[in-house]
Design an enzyme around this catalytic site. Structure first.
Site, PDB file in Angstrom:
ATOM      1  N   LYS A   1     -10.416  -0.815  10.610  1.00 47.64           N
ATOM      2  CA  LYS A   1     -10.646  -1.939   9.695  1.00 47.64           C
ATOM      3  C   LYS A   1     -10.989  -3.205  10.479  1.00 47.64           C
ATOM      4  CE  LYS A   1      -7.231  -0.161   6.417  1.00 47.64           C
ATOM      5  NZ  LYS A   1      -8.026   0.458   5.373  1.00 47.64           N
TER       6      LYS A   1
ATOM      7  N   CYS B   1      -4.821   2.505  -3.630  1.00 42.72           N
ATOM      8  CA  CYS B   1      -3.552   3.001  -3.048  1.00 42.72           C
ATOM      9  C   CYS B   1      -2.424   2.002  -3.247  1.00 42.72           C
ATOM     10  CB  CYS B   1      -3.704   3.348  -1.568  1.00 42.72           C
ATOM     11  SG  CYS B   1      -4.954   4.577  -1.245  1.00 42.72           S
TER      12      CYS B   1
ATOM     13  N   GLN C   1      -4.488  -5.151   6.945  1.00 45.43           N
ATOM     14  CA  GLN C   1      -5.525  -6.074   6.448  1.00 45.43           C
ATOM     15  C   GLN C   1      -5.482  -7.423   7.137  1.00 45.43           C
ATOM     16  OE1 GLN C   1      -7.921  -5.045   4.592  1.00 45.43           O
ATOM     17  NE2 GLN C   1      -7.068  -3.085   3.906  1.00 45.43           N
TER      18      GLN C   1
ATOM     19  N   HIS D   1       0.869  -1.179   0.000  1.00 41.03           N
ATOM     20  CA  HIS D   1       0.000   0.000   0.000  1.00 41.03           C
ATOM     21  C   HIS D   1       0.906   1.229   0.000  1.00 41.03           C
ATOM     22  CE1 HIS D   1      -2.734   2.974   1.871  1.00 41.03           C
ATOM     23  NE2 HIS D   1      -3.730   2.202   1.476  1.00 41.03           N
TER      24      HIS D   1
HETATM   25  N1  C6P Z   1      -6.299   0.532   2.881  1.00 39.67           N
HETATM   26  C1  C6P Z   1      -8.160   0.167   1.375  1.00 39.67           C
HETATM   27  O1  C6P Z   1      -9.265   0.448   0.894  1.00 39.67           O
HETATM   28  P1  C6P Z   1      -5.053   3.739   7.274  1.00 39.67           P
HETATM   29  O2  C6P Z   1      -5.675   4.581   6.200  1.00 39.67           O
HETATM   30  O3  C6P Z   1      -3.894   4.422   7.912  1.00 39.67           O
HETATM   31  O4  C6P Z   1      -6.039   3.214   8.245  1.00 39.67           O
HETATM   32  O5  C6P Z   1      -4.497   2.425   6.529  1.00 39.67           O
HETATM   33  C2  C6P Z   1      -3.581   2.521   5.495  1.00 39.67           C
HETATM   34  C3  C6P Z   1      -3.310   1.162   4.908  1.00 39.67           C
HETATM   35  C4  C6P Z   1      -2.055   0.602   5.061  1.00 39.67           C
HETATM   36  N2  C6P Z   1      -1.783  -0.637   4.631  1.00 39.67           N
HETATM   37  C5  C6P Z   1      -2.710  -1.390   4.028  1.00 39.67           C
HETATM   38  C6  C6P Z   1      -2.363  -2.784   3.597  1.00 39.67           C
HETATM   39  C7  C6P Z   1      -3.999  -0.882   3.834  1.00 39.67           C
HETATM   40  O6  C6P Z   1      -4.921  -1.633   3.248  1.00 39.67           O
HETATM   41  C8  C6P Z   1      -4.299   0.434   4.257  1.00 39.67           C
HETATM   42  C9  C6P Z   1      -5.641   1.052   3.991  1.00 39.67           C
HETATM   43  C10 C6P Z   1      -7.646   0.960   2.546  1.00 39.67           C
HETATM   44  O7  C6P Z   1      -7.487  -0.758   0.933  1.00 39.67           O
HETATM   45  C11 C6P Z   1      -7.777   2.432   2.316  1.00 39.67           C
HETATM   46  S1  C6P Z   1      -6.687   3.029   1.074  1.00 39.67           S
END
Ligand code: C6P
Length: 414
Positions: free
Chosen positions: A234, A372, A211, A133
């Protein structure tokens, strides 16, 4: 959407009972029952979590670790109880190894800034993978730029797995930063194996668990990682919450990267000294209500047996995979053997954005775009995908509704 027939997929696993705990699932979207398949972006929240957060504001709202008055003491106790719940949930050896953050992004930025300062010199290398990501790419690019280091990348195979034959470790590798589970592909990565290899070479290991936390049992000691970041929102918890686990000995050596209240021991106008762990890394007033809600979310998950939830989500994944593959021109991006309930796909002649919009008209929430993970999109030669990501409360009937919606969309768009 669900009926009793498809709810009891495992002995003792009653989806109806679970669904009843999520107030939002009663909402209609465009007049249709909500089918929420965007759990990888943020999961829905059970009533217990919503109640815990609002109970803090309604009954014990006060700042933590600051006052001797009753409300402050109660707020502090509730926040610190959440820290202990999380410690035990991820099997950290000490409660001060749990740092509260605003999410995975904040946790990895903290790691990259602080470890960069501690470890990186000109010519050193940071190793990531090609499925990261942006939150686990950009902070390392910034750290590399600051210290004259280079980013090296583990290539991704056609099935969406790390190519373990091409891990670019060298005698200049200092940090390995990898995701436990891919948000786009659903791949569960062999993190323990790679961490063991890295450790033998003295490389510090950082895991992006954004995840994994909602789906897998996490044992940071068994994984052997140095740092592990995840988001609360999440994993059925509130937005604006997250955790960075760190091995005590490493955290002690890492410099803080935000200054302010709570993170200090003493301050003079010439120099300051730092508070003990974890407070050294928690400058300013934390998201107290959210942290209390996160503790409740973890307790809620524990009451429901993560293994049973994961097995249910796997049933949904298998069903969705089988049914989606009956659609002409549909390609699944991410076909690893080990996956969580995340399915990304592209369809010849159909733009993911148009499909997502049509699904929304039917009350079905999926994510479209690059998720992302632009370098991963480049690897697979696509501009974006449609992604469905499942949670413990989703049902086979909802999957069928999505597949029917996709078929309808394809007819309209091609
Ligand atoms: N992925 C998705 O729709 P935050 O935004 O800080 O809570 O998480 C960031 C992040 C970091 N690593 C991974 C593997 C992620 O999946 C995510 C967030 C969301 O896939 C929003 S882009």
């Amino acid at each position: 959407m669900s009926t009793k027939a498809d709810t009891v997929t495992k002995k003792g696993y009653d989806v109806e009972e679970l669904r009843a705990q999520f107030p939002i699932l009663k909402e209609l979207v465009h007049g249709k029952p909500l089918v929420y398949f965007d759990n990888a972006a943020t999961s829905q929240k059970p009533r217990r979590v919503i109640k815990a957060e609002s109970a803090y504001y309604a009954t014990i709202n006060a700042n933590v670790h600051r006052g001797v008055h009753t409300l402050s003491t109660k707020a502090t106790e509730a926040q610190e109880a959440a820290r202990e719940t999380i410690r035990q949930h991820i099997n950290a050896s000490a409660v001060h190894e749990i740092i509260f953050t605003s999410g995975t992004t904040a946790g990895i930025n903290l790691a990259a800034t602080s470890l960069g300062q501690l470890l990186l010199k000109k010519g050193d290398e940071v190793v990531i993978s090609g499925m990261e990501h942006h939150s686990n790419i950009v902070p390392w690019q910034l750290a590399c730029e600051r210290h004259g280091a280079t980013l090296k990348v583990i290539p991704i195979t056609d099935s969406g797995e790390w190519d373990l034959k091409q891990v670019p470790f060298s005698d200049r590798s200092r940090i390995l930063a990898i995701s436990h589970v891919s948000n786009t592909l659903g791949t569960i990565n062999p993190v323990k194996k790679l961490i063991a290899q890295a450790k033998k070479k003295g490389i510090v290991t950082v895991v992006d668990g954004a995840q994994a936390a909602p789906h897998l049992k996490i044992d940071v000691q068994d994984l052997g990682c140095d740092l592990y970041a995840f988001s609360g929102h999440k994993a059925y918890g509130p937005t604006g919450t997250g955790v960075l686990y760190g091995r005590e000995e490493l955290l002690e050596r890492m410099p803080p990267c935000q200054g302010g209240g709570e993170m200090i021991d003493t301050v003079t106008l010439e120099k300051s000294t730092w508070a003990k762990l974890p407070f050294k890394f928690e400058a300013g007033t934390p998201h107290i209500a959210g942290i209390i809600g996160l503790g409740e979310a973890i307790r809620w998950m524990q009451d429901y047996d993560l293994d049973a939830m994961a097995a249910h989500e796997h049933t949904l994944l298998e069903h969705a995979t089988k049914e989606l593959l009956t659609i002409d021109g549909l390609r699944i991006i991410g076909t690893a053997k080990e996956k969580v309930g995340v399915i990304s796909f592209v369809i010849e002649g159909v733009h993911h954005y148009d499909l997502g919009t049509l699904l929304d008209q039917q009350g079905i929430a999926v994510r479209t775009g690059h998720h992302c993970t632009q370098p991963l999109m480049d690897r697979f030669g696509v501009s974006g995908t449609t992604r469905a990501s499942f949670a413990c409360f989703n049902t086979i009937m909802e999957v069928d509704a999505m597949v029917a919606g996709v078929k309808k969309g394809v007819k309209m768009l091609r």
